[in-house]
Design an enzyme around this catalytic site. Structure first.
Site, PDB file in Angstrom:
ATOM      1  N   ASP A   1      27.098  11.212  64.379  1.00  0.00           N
ATOM      2  CA  ASP A   1      28.489  11.187  64.781  1.00  0.00           C
ATOM      3  C   ASP A   1      29.291  11.997  63.776  1.00  0.00           C
ATOM      4  O   ASP A   1      29.241  11.731  62.583  1.00  0.00           O
ATOM      5  CB  ASP A   1      28.977   9.727  64.796  1.00  0.00           C
ATOM      6  CG  ASP A   1      30.468   9.615  65.059  1.00  0.00           C
ATOM      7  OD1 ASP A   1      31.028  10.529  65.697  1.00  0.00           O
ATOM      8  OD2 ASP A   1      31.077   8.623  64.619  1.00  0.00           O
TER       9      ASP A   1
ATOM     10  N   ASP B   1      33.040  13.085  62.875  1.00  0.00           N
ATOM     11  CA  ASP B   1      34.362  12.624  63.229  1.00  0.00           C
ATOM     12  C   ASP B   1      35.362  13.187  62.236  1.00  0.00           C
ATOM     13  O   ASP B   1      35.077  13.248  61.046  1.00  0.00           O
ATOM     14  CB  ASP B   1      34.358  11.098  63.158  1.00  0.00           C
ATOM     15  CG  ASP B   1      35.515  10.495  63.889  1.00  0.00           C
ATOM     16  OD1 ASP B   1      36.659  10.693  63.434  1.00  0.00           O
ATOM     17  OD2 ASP B   1      35.273   9.855  64.924  1.00  0.00           O
TER      18      ASP B   1
ATOM     19  N   ASP C   1      28.606  10.688  59.994  1.00  0.00           N
ATOM     20  CA  ASP C   1      28.970   9.322  59.635  1.00  0.00           C
ATOM     21  C   ASP C   1      27.718   8.489  59.416  1.00  0.00           C
ATOM     22  O   ASP C   1      26.890   8.352  60.310  1.00  0.00           O
ATOM     23  CB  ASP C   1      29.808   8.732  60.779  1.00  0.00           C
ATOM     24  CG  ASP C   1      30.332   7.355  60.429  1.00  0.00           C
ATOM     25  OD1 ASP C   1      30.645   7.134  59.252  1.00  0.00           O
ATOM     26  OD2 ASP C   1      30.420   6.510  61.336  1.00  0.00           O
TER      27      ASP C   1
END
Lengths: 349, 391
Positions: free
Chosen positions: B100, B102, B295
């Site tokens: 992920d 972000d 992440d």
């Protein structure tokens, strides 16, 4: 015939390979035969020896040095060891035994040609391994990670390896070390096996002998000059760390420091602590001794104290799941309190 | 959010789920599903309906049409019983490896506009994808799914065999690699004529090689090519480097032979009085640039719920857009993730805001009532800047 001999030799050396199972099935040998038949009596003796030596020496002596042992005796002593261990079913014994088997394995593999190393690796399910043209081995990094997560030394971290298109390059020495870990895990994860009660009952005598060796070994690190060292009375944070070490899990540097300084402070000796750490997969006696010596200091007043509860909280090592933890500010305080109240209880009874 | 704005979104989202075929993950029936419905407290309070499972795509699609959720998630994990109400009973079998990326995890992203932020995250995603996942890890392009999350970043799902059974600790090893965590010290010391001389370890690992490359070709050569005054300024910004030492360093690295010599024998004694910590700072600087900011908790979690590609993101109205790896470079979320129509919708603006959607500038001023294209009305409603009028 030559083939059979070669096969016997190989399986005697590497009895945990996948093909060993097939070999036993083909020979029509049943578990009953193993525990009862006279033909297997020396295999039974050897099986018991495997286990007792793993307790006493931490390694299983290689049979080649003992000329009187036939390859087939050696080979069948392995499933017999597994039966004996499963009848006893003790976590410490399983760990200690698996580690000892894997250490013996590492010794053996050192003298083997590279092709044989590949064979053994594939035989325990490490399928991605390949011989490199320029020497050494490579294997897929997911296999690498699975085999090295329990090795604490920094050099084993994936971030410190050379990877190309998913393949980690390893020297022969390093690969042997990883293979040892693979063997250890394979043996440990497949124990205990299910053994019918009737079979265990037929092995009462060797089981008793092993059990008393096991008790002796355990007693050697549980008794202490100052009297009680009761794991039961340890604070939850220390119990958790100890459990991790005994389950061969990776613990951080701070965690290691906390555990060792705690144990030293309650009067455990260096040797006793070494014994506790010995089941860790990347155990290195010299390094561990050095670390313990450092924490312990030369004089009692140089000895480090474990961190306080609030420091442990900061490091995420506090697991405070108990009312007593609310009342103390230091793990040693917790322990003293519990020992005292235990003594009081005993006096009252 | 006003009720009529919700009704508007509900109708538009519902229409999307009726008219578009969803792309579902492999082993659909082993996944757990979770949904956030557009209830009366949305968006302030949301309640996730989870522990759902579907055996076919049709079932899932008609469920979406009936509840019209604002967010749709599925489990990266494959379970024996995905709809069991507690985790222990689900019986975990395996899990996709998920990354992920972000905007929240990028340094300095706070002061950027949404557009700039997404551009930066896209660069980071490409860095992870090409340098780490494809080059280092050798992951087959066909075994990974790349997705714009519809919100502040990108997701990458890896479904190659060998990855699926990795446990949490093993996945953490992968994320440590990507973040460059736990590298062995690159600077060693050796004694020469009684003095300790720092030198670069010759151990060749991917990280060591990248750090060295960055150190020579980015940090040091950039400083060397600066005007003297600027170079000194830059050098004194490191801890432990004063004016004098900075001048010595500059004089030394100005000459090409110095860099060549370091490259050759690794020796770092390029200026008198230069502390080892100077090099440590440079290496840390290099590491920050080399790592990819994925992440950590998402990758190490083996029971994560993650957005369904081709569903809609209720925080923007954008489509969670699957991308081929050749598309990502040209991908522009503000055009390519927009799925709604041009039709005019009357809105009331609660704030001043300006953005570009479908290559058209959209500008609203507080308390203004005006007509804007449907896709803009949906985006601005979702981010809370407008309410829909007369719906």
């Amino acid at each position: 015939m030559i083939d059979k001999q070669k096969m016997d030799q190989e399986l005697a050396r590497y009895p945990f390979l996948k093909k060993a199972k097939k070999y036993v099935e083909k020979s029509n040998t049943t578990t009953e035969d193993l525990v009862e038949e006279k033909t297997f009596s020396s295999a039974r003796t050897r099986a018991k020896k495997r286990i007792i030596e793993s307790l006493n020496q931490g390694i299983i002596p290689l049979f080649i040095t003992e000329t009187n042992i036939q390859p087939h005796t050696e080979f069948y002593s392995y499933p017999l060891s597994r039966i004996l261990i499963s009848c006893i079913n003790d976590r410490y014994l399983i760990k200690r035994y698996s580690l000892a088997e894997s250490k013996a394995f590492e010794k053996r593999i050192k003298t083997e040609p590279t092709e044989q190393i590949i064979n053994v690796a594939r035989g325990i399910g490490i399928d991605s391994v390949k011989l490199k043209e320029e020497g050494g081995f490579n294997l897929h990094f997911t296999d690498y990670i699975k085999l090295t997560t329990n090795l604490n030394e920094k050099k084993w971290k994936l971030v410190n390896q050379t990877i190309e298109k998913g393949k980690v390059s390893l020297t022969r020495d390093d690969f042997e070390r990883i293979l040892q870990e693979g063997v250890r895990r394979k043996i440990e994860n497949n124990l205990p096996v299910e053994v019918p009660k009737e079979i265990c009952e037929k092995l009462t005598q060797p089981i008793q002998e092993i059990k008393s060796a096991l008790e002796k070994k355990k007693a050697s690190f549980q008794t202490d000059i100052e009297g009680i060292i009761e794991e039961e009375l340890f604070p939850p944070c220390i119990k958790t760390l100890l459990g991790k070490v005994q389950k061969s899990q990776n613990i951080s540097h701070t965690a290691r420091f906390t555990l060792v300084s705690f144990l030293l402070n309650i009067g455990m000796s260096e040797d006793e602590i070494i014994d506790l750490f010995e089941v860790a997969p990347d155990f290195d006696e010299e390094t561990t001794r050095y670390q313990i010596g450092h924490i312990g200091g030369n004089k009692p007043q140089d000895q480090y104290k474990p961190p306080s509860c609030s420091t442990l909280k900061t490091y995420g090592l506090c697991v405070s799941d108990e009312w007593r933890c609310e009342k103390v500010s230091h793990p040693l305080g917790y322990y003293e309190w519990r020992v005292k109240s235990e003594e009081k209880d005993e006096a009252e009874n | 959010m006003r009720l009529r704005t919700k009704k508007f979104l509900e109708e538009k989202f519902g229409k999307y789920y009726s008219n578009h075929q969803l792309k579902t993950p492999p082993s659909l029936s082993n996944r757990e599903w979770g949904f956030i419905p557009l209830n009366k407290d949305f968006p302030e309070k949301t309640v996730m309906k989870r522990h759902k499972s579907f055996s076919t795509k049709q079932q899932l699609q008609s469920y979406l049409q009936s509840i019209i959720p604002v967010h749709v998630y599925f489990s990266s994990a494959y379970y024996e019983r995905p709809s069991a109400p507690i985790m222990e009973e689900k019986e975990w079998k395996a899990a996709d490896l998920v990354f992920d990326l972000d905007a929240d995890h990028l340094v300095g992203a706070k002061n950027l506009t949404y557009q700039e932020m997404l551009k930066k995250v896209k660069e980071e995603t490409m860095h992870l994808l090409f340098d780490f996942l494809i080059d280092d890890f050798g992951i087959d392009r066909d075994e990974l799914e790349l997705v714009f999350s519809g919100g502040r970043g990108y997701h990458i799902h890896v479904r190659e065999e060998g990855f699926l059974d990795l446990n949490s600790q093993e996945r953490r090893e992968i994320i440590d690699y990507i973040l460059g965590r736990g590298t062995q010290s690159l600077i060693k010391e050796k004694k020469k004529k009684g003095a300790k001389i720092p030198y670069l370890s010759s151990k060749s690992t991917n990280w060591n090689n990248r750090i060295k490359y960055y150190l020579f070709n980015n940090i040091l050569s950039e400083i060397a090519s600066k005007e003297k005054k600027d170079a000194i300024n830059k050098l004194t910004s490191y801890n432990g480097v004063g004016e004098k030492t900075a001048k010595r360093i500059y004089r030394s690295i100005e000459r090409e032979e110095t860099l060549d010599r370091i490259k050759k024998n690794g020796q770092l004694d390029i200026a008198r009085g230069l502390p080892k910590s100077f090099w440590e700072q440079l290496i840390e600087e290099a590491k920050q640039q080399i790592k990819a900011n994925a992440d950590e908790p998402v990758t190490s979690d083996i029971k994560r719920l993650i957005r369904l590609p081709t569903s809609l993101h209720g925080g923007t109205g954008f489509r969670v857009t699957p991308l081929s790896i050749t598309e990502i470079e040209q991908f522009n979320p503000f055009v390519n993730a927009v799925v709604f129509e041009e039709d005019s919708v009357k809105i009331y603006s609660k704030d001043n805001y300006e953005t570009t959607l479908m290559n058209k500038k959209i500008k609203i001023e507080k308390d203004e009532i005006k007509e804007i294209p449907e896709y803009a009305a949906i985006f601005l409603s979702c981010i809370g800047k407008v309410e829909v009028e007369g719906w």
